[in-house]
Write a protein that holds these residues in place. Structure first.
Motif, PDB file in Angstrom:
ATOM      1  N   ASP A 163       1.009  -1.157  -0.121  1.00 45.15           N
ATOM      2  CA  ASP A 163       0.558   0.147  -0.094  1.00 45.15           C
ATOM      3  C   ASP A 163       0.769   1.042  -0.097  1.00 45.15           C
ATOM      4  OD1 ASP A 163      -1.903   1.734   0.726  1.00 45.15           O
ATOM      5  OD2 ASP A 163      -2.279   1.218   2.568  1.00 45.15           O
ATOM      6  N   LEU A 164       1.235   1.723  -1.085  1.00 52.22           N
ATOM      7  CA  LEU A 164       2.217   3.101  -1.500  1.00 52.22           C
ATOM      8  C   LEU A 164       1.647   3.818  -0.297  1.00 52.22           C
ATOM      9  CD1 LEU A 164       3.713   2.758  -5.160  1.00 52.22           C
ATOM     10  CD2 LEU A 164       4.414   2.215  -2.779  1.00 52.22           C
ATOM     11  N   ARG A 165       2.735   4.757   0.306  1.00 58.46           N
ATOM     12  CA  ARG A 165       2.722   5.963   1.406  1.00 58.46           C
ATOM     13  C   ARG A 165       3.866   6.548   0.240  1.00 58.46           C
ATOM     14  NH1 ARG A 165      -2.382   6.598   1.837  1.00 58.46           N
ATOM     15  NH2 ARG A 165      -2.046   7.355   3.865  1.00 58.46           N
ATOM     16  N   PRO A 166       3.403   7.773   0.908  1.00 61.01           N
ATOM     17  CA  PRO A 166       5.164   8.623   0.889  1.00 61.01           C
ATOM     18  C   PRO A 166       6.130   8.328   1.281  1.00 61.01           C
ATOM     19  CG  PRO A 166       3.662  10.174   1.843  1.00 61.01           C
ATOM     20  CD  PRO A 166       2.533   9.033   1.599  1.00 61.01           C
ATOM     21  N   LEU A 167       6.311   8.008   2.280  1.00 59.04           N
ATOM     22  CA  LEU A 167       7.658   7.558   2.549  1.00 59.04           C
ATOM     23  C   LEU A 167       7.524   5.760   2.879  1.00 59.04           C
ATOM     24  CD1 LEU A 167       9.767   8.055   4.573  1.00 59.04           C
ATOM     25  CD2 LEU A 167       8.510   7.123   6.397  1.00 59.04           C
ATOM     26  N   LEU A 168       8.583   5.098   2.357  1.00 59.60           N
ATOM     27  CA  LEU A 168       9.322   3.747   2.510  1.00 59.60           C
ATOM     28  C   LEU A 168      10.169   3.800   3.527  1.00 59.60           C
ATOM     29  CD1 LEU A 168       8.721   0.392   1.183  1.00 59.60           C
ATOM     30  CD2 LEU A 168      10.624   1.121  -0.491  1.00 59.60           C
ATOM     31  N   VAL A 169       9.863   2.189   4.420  1.00 63.56           N
ATOM     32  CA  VAL A 169      11.254   2.873   5.128  1.00 63.56           C
ATOM     33  C   VAL A 169      11.992   0.977   5.317  1.00 63.56           C
ATOM     34  CG1 VAL A 169      11.593   2.662   7.923  1.00 63.56           C
ATOM     35  CG2 VAL A 169      10.531   3.537   6.844  1.00 63.56           C
ATOM     36  N   LEU A 170      13.314   1.193   4.904  1.00 60.95           N
ATOM     37  CA  LEU A 170      14.241   0.114   4.771  1.00 60.95           C
ATOM     38  C   LEU A 170      15.112  -0.602   5.959  1.00 60.95           C
ATOM     39  CD1 LEU A 170      14.569  -0.487   0.472  1.00 60.95           C
ATOM     40  CD2 LEU A 170      12.435  -0.705   2.047  1.00 60.95           C
ATOM     41  N   THR A 171      14.719  -1.564   6.271  1.00 61.67           N
ATOM     42  CA  THR A 171      16.430  -1.493   7.880  1.00 61.67           C
ATOM     43  C   THR A 171      17.345  -2.740   7.087  1.00 61.67           C
ATOM     44  OG1 THR A 171      16.750  -2.329   9.660  1.00 61.67           O
ATOM     45  CG2 THR A 171      14.650  -3.435   8.669  1.00 61.67           C
ATOM     46  N   GLY A 172      17.945  -3.385   8.068  1.00 61.84           N
ATOM     47  CA  GLY A 172      19.206  -4.100   7.958  1.00 61.84           C
ATOM     48  C   GLY A 172      18.766  -5.868   7.160  1.00 61.84           C
ATOM     49  N   GLU A 173      19.711  -6.363   7.801  1.00 62.35           N
ATOM     50  CA  GLU A 173      19.508  -7.715   7.503  1.00 62.35           C
ATOM     51  C   GLU A 173      19.265  -8.588   8.440  1.00 62.35           C
ATOM     52  OE1 GLU A 173      23.278 -10.465   7.155  1.00 62.35           O
ATOM     53  OE2 GLU A 173      23.327  -8.754   5.307  1.00 62.35           O
ATOM     54  N   SER A 174      19.533  -8.044  10.013  1.00 66.07           N
ATOM     55  CA  SER A 174      19.313  -8.570  11.075  1.00 66.07           C
ATOM     56  C   SER A 174      18.456  -9.464  11.325  1.00 66.07           C
ATOM     57  CB  SER A 174      19.906  -7.245  12.127  1.00 66.07           C
ATOM     58  OG  SER A 174      18.812  -8.256  13.660  1.00 66.07           O
ATOM     59  N   ASP A 175      18.520 -10.968  12.178  1.00 64.12           N
ATOM     60  CA  ASP A 175      17.374 -11.433  12.248  1.00 64.12           C
ATOM     61  C   ASP A 175      16.911 -10.829  13.645  1.00 64.12           C
ATOM     62  OD1 ASP A 175      17.603 -13.044  10.130  1.00 64.12           O
ATOM     63  OD2 ASP A 175      19.333 -14.781  11.913  1.00 64.12           O
ATOM     64  N   ALA A 176      17.110  -9.911  14.468  1.00 65.23           N
ATOM     65  CA  ALA A 176      16.822  -9.550  15.914  1.00 65.23           C
ATOM     66  C   ALA A 176      16.094  -8.459  14.684  1.00 65.23           C
ATOM     67  CB  ALA A 176      18.180  -8.667  16.459  1.00 65.23           C
ATOM     68  N   GLN A 177      16.482  -7.968  14.071  1.00 63.73           N
ATOM     69  CA  GLN A 177      14.937  -6.871  12.886  1.00 63.73           C
ATOM     70  C   GLN A 177      13.874  -7.290  13.298  1.00 63.73           C
ATOM     71  OE1 GLN A 177      17.144  -4.213  10.952  1.00 63.73           O
ATOM     72  NE2 GLN A 177      19.378  -3.956  12.194  1.00 63.73           N
ATOM     73  N   GLN A 178      14.256  -8.866  12.485  1.00 62.65           N
ATOM     74  CA  GLN A 178      12.957  -9.494  12.476  1.00 62.65           C
ATOM     75  C   GLN A 178      11.847 -10.040  13.030  1.00 62.65           C
ATOM     76  OE1 GLN A 178      13.774 -12.482   9.078  1.00 62.65           O
ATOM     77  NE2 GLN A 178      12.222 -13.754   9.767  1.00 62.65           N
ATOM     78  N   SER A 179      12.868 -10.232  13.910  1.00 61.08           N
ATOM     79  CA  SER A 179      12.268 -11.002  15.333  1.00 61.08           C
ATOM     80  C   SER A 179      10.687  -8.995  15.670  1.00 61.08           C
ATOM     81  CB  SER A 179      13.333 -10.944  16.268  1.00 61.08           C
ATOM     82  OG  SER A 179      12.038 -11.140  17.653  1.00 61.08           O
ATOM     83  N   VAL A 180      11.149  -7.803  15.758  1.00 62.90           N
ATOM     84  CA  VAL A 180      10.205  -6.832  16.022  1.00 62.90           C
ATOM     85  C   VAL A 180       9.448  -6.667  15.131  1.00 62.90           C
ATOM     86  CG1 VAL A 180      10.695  -4.993  17.512  1.00 62.90           C
ATOM     87  CG2 VAL A 180      12.446  -6.284  18.104  1.00 62.90           C
ATOM     88  N   PHE A 181      10.123  -6.021  13.768  1.00 62.77           N
ATOM     89  CA  PHE A 181       9.752  -5.746  12.892  1.00 62.77           C
ATOM     90  C   PHE A 181       8.657  -6.866  12.098  1.00 62.77           C
ATOM     91  CE2 PHE A 181      13.565  -2.861  12.980  1.00 62.77           C
ATOM     92  CZ  PHE A 181      12.898  -2.168  13.680  1.00 62.77           C
ATOM     93  N   TYR A 182       9.132  -8.163  12.533  1.00 60.05           N
ATOM     94  CA  TYR A 182       8.044  -8.945  11.172  1.00 60.05           C
ATOM     95  C   TYR A 182       7.466 -10.328  12.392  1.00 60.05           C
ATOM     96  CZ  TYR A 182       6.115 -12.497   8.058  1.00 60.05           C
ATOM     97  OH  TYR A 182       5.476 -13.113   6.949  1.00 60.05           O
ATOM     98  N   ASP A 183       8.282 -10.875  12.779  1.00 50.46           N
ATOM     99  CA  ASP A 183       7.654 -11.886  13.690  1.00 50.46           C
ATOM    100  C   ASP A 183       6.921 -11.813  14.453  1.00 50.46           C
ATOM    101  OD1 ASP A 183       9.663 -12.969  12.199  1.00 50.46           O
ATOM    102  OD2 ASP A 183      10.823 -13.516  13.686  1.00 50.46           O
ATOM    103  N   GLN A 184       7.234 -10.639  15.733  1.00 48.61           N
ATOM    104  CA  GLN A 184       6.192 -10.292  16.726  1.00 48.61           C
ATOM    105  C   GLN A 184       4.537  -8.684  15.767  1.00 48.61           C
ATOM    106  OE1 GLN A 184       7.867  -8.146  20.042  1.00 48.61           O
ATOM    107  NE2 GLN A 184      10.309  -9.544  19.442  1.00 48.61           N
ATOM    108  N   VAL A 185       4.450  -9.015  14.648  1.00 44.79           N
ATOM    109  CA  VAL A 185       3.402  -8.633  13.998  1.00 44.79           C
ATOM    110  C   VAL A 185       2.435  -9.497  13.632  1.00 44.79           C
ATOM    111  CG1 VAL A 185       2.321  -7.146  12.435  1.00 44.79           C
ATOM    112  CG2 VAL A 185       5.178  -6.380  13.030  1.00 44.79           C
ATOM    113  N   PRO A 186       1.184  -9.025  14.715  1.00 41.65           N
ATOM    114  CA  PRO A 186       0.174 -10.506  14.516  1.00 41.65           C
ATOM    115  C   PRO A 186      -0.086 -10.162  12.990  1.00 41.65           C
ATOM    116  CG  PRO A 186      -0.510  -8.594  16.240  1.00 41.65           C
ATOM    117  CD  PRO A 186       0.941  -8.081  15.595  1.00 41.65           C
ATOM    118  N   ILE A 187      -0.771 -11.666  12.743  1.00 36.55           N
ATOM    119  CA  ILE A 187      -0.818 -11.564  11.363  1.00 36.55           C
ATOM    120  C   ILE A 187      -2.705 -11.138  11.508  1.00 36.55           C
ATOM    121  CG2 ILE A 187      -1.762 -13.436  10.053  1.00 36.55           C
ATOM    122  CD1 ILE A 187      -0.560 -15.769  10.883  1.00 36.55           C
ATOM    123  N   GLY A 188      -2.005 -10.048  10.246  1.00 35.73           N
ATOM    124  CA  GLY A 188      -3.367  -9.571   9.304  1.00 35.73           C
ATOM    125  C   GLY A 188      -2.908  -8.052  10.007  1.00 35.73           C
ATOM    126  N   GLN A 189      -1.599  -7.870  10.449  1.00 42.54           N
ATOM    127  CA  GLN A 189      -1.765  -6.647  10.876  1.00 42.54           C
ATOM    128  C   GLN A 189      -0.524  -5.739   9.704  1.00 42.54           C
ATOM    129  OE1 GLN A 189      -2.875  -4.321  13.563  1.00 42.54           O
ATOM    130  NE2 GLN A 189      -3.833  -6.167  13.876  1.00 42.54           N
TER     131      GLN A 189
END
Length: 332
Positions: A163-189
């Protein structure tokens, strides 16, 4: 027909309105990426203003660092390249988010989505404490109305539409970041930030399928690369730009794009010694002359690199604009 159009279109500094509802496709545009776009030790406060002097779309790199005030014990995400911290470093929220607020609000009000996202924010975390990552997630959530997102679905391998908005946010390859920014995000959010694929660079000159073995996933959508994977030894050992160099670069870009990934290369500078010292730029990223850097900028644009990182924001932005949205011819 849509696939053919995507292969033919490389756009410098402008978006693709026909793709606005389809998502931002790898290879659809080439933009200036403002490397280390924040002050060092209270110097060079104007870096974000310099970057924003370029017409969007553009990318801006920020390096979040977790600072705990010794007097209060209160932690905050500041932008800094490394210790020691003085306590006077600007916060990520103040230096970046509040600075771009007028641009974001105007973009949302205008309803013109043609070149969204206007800004890609590249988060290069310098510290990854759990409380730091959680604080940045809360910060992104505060500004979520500005941020390009995708649904968190049950199948992580399926790349959900953006869903395109005026800002896109990218981050690194770290698995610690994936844990917070993906794994802990509830399905559907909604996912508010997208990670890089893991780098595999024991041999920087290995074949693209070894360096970039991963396909895009719902969370990992880009490939972040030092220039040493293109020219052995990187900027300081680079010689004349050759057809072999061009083919190497093109193979890396084409492989990333075929895997559904945006691709970034850092950091392509061509500065004098005086420019390095007075601007705080790193010698290890310097080709030595502006002409040498411009040869690589043109080659990267010709290959369809999505993000070309440089400390010379104005020069690179002007150079890409000078191409007039036209694809330079291939090296013979």
């Amino acid at each position: 027909m849509r696939t053919i159009c995507l292969q033919l279109l490389i756009v410098y500094g402008c978006g693709l309105s026909a793709l606005a509802q389809q998502g931002l496709q790898p290879g659809s545009r080439v933009v200036m990426d403002a490397h280390n776009c924040y002050p060092y030790f209270e110097w060079w406060e104007n870096r974000i203003d310099r970057a924003l002097s370029a017409a969007p779309p553009l990318a801006i790199e920020q390096d979040p660092y977790w600072y705990v005030d010794p007097a209060t014990g209160q932690g905050s995400s500041v932008v800094a390249h490394g210790a020691p911290l003085s306590g006077h470093e600007p916060t990520l929220e103040h230096y970046f988010f509040e600075r771009v607020r007028p641009l974001m609000e105007a973009a949302l009000k205008s309803g013109n989505h043609d070149n969204w996202p206007l800004i890609t924010l590249n988060l290069d975390f310098k510290t990854e404490q759990a409380e730091h990552l959680a604080a940045v997630w809360r910060l992104l959530s505060k500004y979520r109305d500005w941020i390009t997102s995708a649904p968190r679905a049950s199948d992580p391998s399926k790349v959900e539409p953006l869903d395109l908005r005026p800002l896109l946010v990218l981050t690194g390859e770290s698995d610690a970041q994936q844990s917070v920014f993906y794994d802990q995000v509830p399905i559907g959010q909604r996912l508010l930030v997208f990670g890089a694929v893991h780098a595999h660079a024991r041999d920087p000159m290995a074949a693209p399928e070894i360096l970039e073995p991963e396909r895009a996933s719902n969370y990992r959508r880009w490939s972040n690369n030092p220039w040493s994977v293109v020219e052995r030894g990187g900027q300081t050992l680079a010689g004349d730009w050759t057809r072999e160099d061009e083919l190497r670069l093109r193979s890396l870009v084409e492989h990333a794009h075929s895997n559904g990934l945006w691709i970034r290369f850092y950091t392509l500078d061509g500065a004098t010694k005086e420019e390095l010292s007075c601007n705080g730029w790193f010698r290890s990223y310097n080709f030595g002359t502006l002409d040498a850097a411009q040869q690589r900028w043109q080659a990267a644009a010709r290959a369809g690199v999505d993000y070309i990182a440089s400390d010379q924001y104005e020069k690179l932005a002007s150079f890409l604009a000078s191409l007039g949205g036209k694809m330079p011819g291939p090296t013979q």
